[in-house]
Write a protein that holds these residues in place. Structure first.
Motif, mmCIF file in Angstrom:
data_model
loop_
_atom_site.group_PDB
_atom_site.id
_atom_site.type_symbol
_atom_site.label_atom_id
_atom_site.label_comp_id
_atom_site.label_asym_id
_atom_site.label_seq_id
_atom_site.Cartn_x
_atom_site.Cartn_y
_atom_site.Cartn_z
ATOM 1 N N PRO A 1 0.840 -1.197 0.000
ATOM 2 C CA PRO A 1 0.000 0.000 0.000
ATOM 3 C C PRO A 1 0.875 1.247 0.000
ATOM 4 C CG PRO A 1 0.017 -1.006 2.171
ATOM 5 C CD PRO A 1 0.726 -1.954 1.254
ATOM 6 N N LEU B 1 -9.849 8.899 -2.835
ATOM 7 C CA LEU B 1 -8.526 9.092 -2.252
ATOM 8 C C LEU B 1 -8.612 9.894 -0.948
ATOM 9 C CD1 LEU B 1 -5.440 8.783 -2.566
ATOM 10 C CD2 LEU B 1 -5.464 10.890 -3.903
ATOM 11 N N TRP C 1 3.298 0.741 5.044
ATOM 12 C CA TRP C 1 3.250 1.739 3.989
ATOM 13 C C TRP C 1 4.564 1.888 3.233
ATOM 14 C CZ3 TRP C 1 -1.441 2.889 2.861
ATOM 15 C CH2 TRP C 1 -2.414 2.994 3.845
ATOM 16 N N GLU D 1 -3.101 5.160 -1.860
ATOM 17 C CA GLU D 1 -4.300 5.008 -1.055
ATOM 18 C C GLU D 1 -4.604 6.287 -0.281
ATOM 19 O OE1 GLU D 1 -5.666 2.236 2.679
ATOM 20 O OE2 GLU D 1 -4.802 1.258 0.918
ATOM 21 N N ARG E 1 -0.880 5.783 -7.974
ATOM 22 C CA ARG E 1 -2.129 5.201 -7.469
ATOM 23 C C ARG E 1 -2.098 4.984 -5.948
ATOM 24 N NH1 ARG E 1 -5.078 3.659 -11.894
ATOM 25 N NH2 ARG E 1 -3.893 3.376 -13.823
ATOM 26 N N PRO F 1 -4.129 0.193 6.137
ATOM 27 C CA PRO F 1 -4.588 0.066 4.753
ATOM 28 C C PRO F 1 -6.036 -0.403 4.691
ATOM 29 C CG PRO F 1 -2.426 -0.931 5.040
ATOM 30 C CD PRO F 1 -2.929 -0.607 6.413
ATOM 31 N N ARG F 2 -6.714 -0.014 3.649
ATOM 32 C CA ARG F 2 -8.139 -0.318 3.536
ATOM 33 C C ARG F 2 -8.428 -1.796 3.354
ATOM 34 N NH1 ARG F 2 -11.776 3.624 3.121
ATOM 35 N NH2 ARG F 2 -11.094 5.758 2.700
ATOM 36 N N ASP F 3 -7.479 -2.562 2.817
ATOM 37 C CA ASP F 3 -7.781 -3.979 2.563
ATOM 38 C C ASP F 3 -7.768 -4.810 3.837
ATOM 39 O OD1 ASP F 3 -5.120 -4.231 3.200
ATOM 40 O OD2 ASP F 3 -4.480 -4.908 1.218
#
Length: 282
Positions: A6, A196, A49, A77, A75, A241-243
């Motif tokens: 990420p 974003l 990160w 996050e 790209r 992270p979003r995942d």
């Protein structure tokens, strides 16, 4: 296939802001976009990160254009603009950090026979990042005076707190705690991207008054940039992270620092053209 890491992009305007952020990044590698934009990317120790740092130069228009390019290239996050600003309130001191709950673009309006009527644009800081900042600033209260407040953005260096422009800011953007030049451009580019997360973090280097040159000469910009960078890194350490591939706190304290190891940025991080890559920094 290597696991994708990420990515967070941290944007700066000035060289001293850039260096203050880069001091936190492990084994940075220089990457060059086909359009010529350069970033340095590496790991933030103790976090999942990968952080890419860019020095964009001054001005909101420039920031908007280059932010758009960098977002499409890397790209990320999340995106942070980190640097220095002038303080607008009596209770804001040099060395304080203002986290932008809102960012105003202040120069839009309509000139009428009755006078100038402001038509501001405003972008709110990402809820995820603002919440992380609130928690971080509570924990860092003995290290930095933090403010979660609006920030005004204008292509003006304000060095006269009694000027007509200062009065205009006070009338129409009375809740703004700081003034700077790039945040609205970066915030607008992030907004157009859709999902974003974005946040502006500014260290106070002067009081936007005639003493600005004296404050800058004393080293206040370097100190303010260092404080803003420290807060930004603390926010990233809090952000997950979003995942949700790892649980909060998992691997954070135990992750070693690998100064000799380098990520394969071409294959595992970035989906975009990389023209050149230089390993390490002198």
């Amino acid at each position: 296939m290597p696991k994708t890491q990420p990515t967070v992009v941290i944007l700066t305007a000035l060289a001293l802001e850039y260096e203050a952020v880069l001091d936190w990044i492990e084994d940075p590698e220089e990457l060059t976009h086909e359009g010529g934009t350069i970033v340095e990317a590496g790991r933030l120790s103790g976090t999942p990160w990968t952080v890419a740092v860019a020095e964009l130069g001054e001005g909101a228009v420039n920031a908007a254009a280059l932010t758009t390019q960098i977002i499409a290239w890397l790209r990320p996050e999340a995106l942070l603009f980190v640097g220095v600003a002038g303080g607008l309130k009596d209770d804001v001191e040099i060395g304080d950090v203002v986290v932008g709950t809102k960012v105003y673009a202040v120069q839009g309006g309509k000139l009428t026979p009755e006078g100038f009527k402001a038509r501001p644009e405003v972008w709110h800081g990402s809820h995820r990042l603002v919440q992380a900042a609130r928690s971080v600033l509570r924990e860092m209260k003995n290290e930095v005076r933090g403010h979660r407040k609006p920030i005004a953005c204008a292509d003006v260096v304000l060095a006269d707190d009694r000027s007509a422009f200062a009065e205009y800011i006070g009338q129409h953007y009375n809740d703004a705690y700081a003034i700077e030049m790039e945040g609205s451009g970066a915030a607008h580019a992030a907004h157009l991207n859709g999902q974003l997360d974005a946040l502006v973090v500014r260290g106070i280097s002067d009081h936007a008054n005639p003493d600005k040159d004296e404050a800058d000469a004393s080293g206040s910009q370097g100190r303010a940039a260092a404080q803003a960078a420290a807060v930004a890194m603390a926010i990233l350490r809090r952000l997950r992270p979003r995942d949700h591939s790892s649980e909060p706190g998992e691997g954070a304290a135990e992750e070693p620092r690998h100064r000799g190891d380098h990520l394969d940025f071409r294959n595992s991080v970035f989906n975009g053209p990389v023209v050149g890559k230089i390993t390490g920094r002198p």
